[in-house]
Write an enzyme that holds these catalytic residues in place. Sequence first.
Site, PDB file in Angstrom:
ATOM      1  N   HIS A  61     -40.873  22.976 -14.127  1.00 31.12           N
ATOM      2  CA  HIS A  61     -40.837  22.159 -14.188  1.00 31.12           C
ATOM      3  C   HIS A  61     -41.921  21.800 -12.653  1.00 31.12           C
ATOM      4  O   HIS A  61     -42.199  22.141 -11.836  1.00 31.12           O
ATOM      5  CB  HIS A  61     -39.657  21.059 -12.671  1.00 31.12           C
ATOM      6  CG  HIS A  61     -39.146  21.824 -11.828  1.00 31.12           C
ATOM      7  ND1 HIS A  61     -38.461  23.029 -11.736  1.00 31.12           N
ATOM      8  CD2 HIS A  61     -39.020  21.243 -10.758  1.00 31.12           C
ATOM      9  CE1 HIS A  61     -38.082  22.962 -10.116  1.00 31.12           C
ATOM     10  NE2 HIS A  61     -38.904  22.181  -9.742  1.00 31.12           N
ATOM     11  N   ASP A  68     -42.855  19.039  -8.957  1.00 22.47           N
ATOM     12  CA  ASP A  68     -41.799  18.382  -8.093  1.00 22.47           C
ATOM     13  C   ASP A  68     -42.419  16.782  -8.569  1.00 22.47           C
ATOM     14  O   ASP A  68     -43.738  16.589  -8.586  1.00 22.47           O
ATOM     15  CB  ASP A  68     -41.674  18.391  -6.814  1.00 22.47           C
ATOM     16  CG  ASP A  68     -41.199  19.944  -6.294  1.00 22.47           C
ATOM     17  OD1 ASP A  68     -40.603  20.028  -7.645  1.00 22.47           O
ATOM     18  OD2 ASP A  68     -41.162  20.949  -5.256  1.00 22.47           O
ATOM     19  N   HIS A 113     -43.364  25.518 -11.409  1.00 25.56           N
ATOM     20  CA  HIS A 113     -42.440  26.542 -10.989  1.00 25.56           C
ATOM     21  C   HIS A 113     -41.180  25.892 -11.728  1.00 25.56           C
ATOM     22  O   HIS A 113     -40.665  25.432 -12.584  1.00 25.56           O
ATOM     23  CB  HIS A 113     -42.384  26.545  -9.599  1.00 25.56           C
ATOM     24  CG  HIS A 113     -41.919  24.521  -9.319  1.00 25.56           C
ATOM     25  ND1 HIS A 113     -42.589  24.110  -8.621  1.00 25.56           N
ATOM     26  CD2 HIS A 113     -40.546  24.682  -8.228  1.00 25.56           C
ATOM     27  CE1 HIS A 113     -42.320  23.054  -8.436  1.00 25.56           C
ATOM     28  NE2 HIS A 113     -40.811  23.464  -8.247  1.00 25.56           N
ATOM     29  N   ARG A 146     -29.067  32.857  -4.176  1.00 30.84           N
ATOM     30  CA  ARG A 146     -30.397  32.599  -2.944  1.00 30.84           C
ATOM     31  C   ARG A 146     -29.910  31.497  -3.223  1.00 30.84           C
ATOM     32  O   ARG A 146     -29.421  31.017  -3.849  1.00 30.84           O
ATOM     33  CB  ARG A 146     -31.576  33.058  -4.948  1.00 30.84           C
ATOM     34  CG  ARG A 146     -32.747  31.785  -4.303  1.00 30.84           C
ATOM     35  CD  ARG A 146     -33.808  31.720  -5.373  1.00 30.84           C
ATOM     36  NE  ARG A 146     -34.717  31.104  -4.453  1.00 30.84           N
ATOM     37  CZ  ARG A 146     -36.011  31.189  -4.047  1.00 30.84           C
ATOM     38  NH1 ARG A 146     -35.818  32.481  -3.872  1.00 30.84           N
ATOM     39  NH2 ARG A 146     -36.564  30.368  -4.341  1.00 30.84           N
TER      40      ARG A 146
END
Length: 246
Positions: free
Chosen positions: A158, A160, A215, A225
């Site tokens: 996607h 941002d 990303h 994570r």
Amino acid sequence: MRNSPKVYFKSIKHGVPLALIKKLRVLESRKAFCTPTDEKHKVLRSANGVTGYGTASISKFFDKCMWHEGFGIMGSCVEDAKILWPYDYKNFCNTMDAYQNEMKLLTQKLLLLILQTLNVTQEEMNWALSAQDSQTKLQLNSYPSCPNPSNAIGLAPHTDTLLLTLLHQGGANGLEIFVEGLGWSPVNPVDGAFVVNIGDLLHILSNAIFQAVNHRVRVNQAKQRISVAYFHGPPVESVVAPSSSF
Ligand SMILES: O=C(O)CCC(=O)C(=O)O
Ligand SMILES: [Fe+2]
């Protein structure tokens, strides 16, 4: 500068206290994700909402679930925090407030530098930087360790949506950006650094000199994570177009 598109960069000498970054990620974000599920359900994000626990907001565009859990904060998180930790919400809220203040200052500095290279008008500068009405969101992300990482994705590809994202990644790898000619390339964590992502609105405003970066996040078999993203955008009702300087 004008001939080479910019997609993302890392900010290292940013002036944000390292102790605050550590507290945010190691202590308070972990606490948010360690909270028992039935407690989390008390502050689930509503269908069109942005705050509270929930799946990734991009989930609605994808058929498959992502290996991800998020907690969204807009401004004060005191209402949600009081429900989750009635006797111990202040540390969490103080850390989130202090961090958001630092992110706001850093975003203003970075955007100013970026916009100066574009020679945008003063009006456009005020619009992008507007401290009062800007839309900002803090998003805590958790990607639990995954028994079969090749069958899952943490966050699907996607870009941002807003102007700029400041992303702090914890110790676990996973973030990748798509680079033309190279394919998916890792952006591994650097201690205390922020990844600065160009968002869709800056892509438009800069007439694609600064390009929104595609990303995604891969999951990890061994480690959870944790990352924290701060999104900054102009006032909600804005109409966005390439700068009149083009
Ligand atoms: O966890 C990451 O590194 C990326 C998070 C992200 O892309 C987002 O929250 O939009
Ligand atoms: Fe993102």
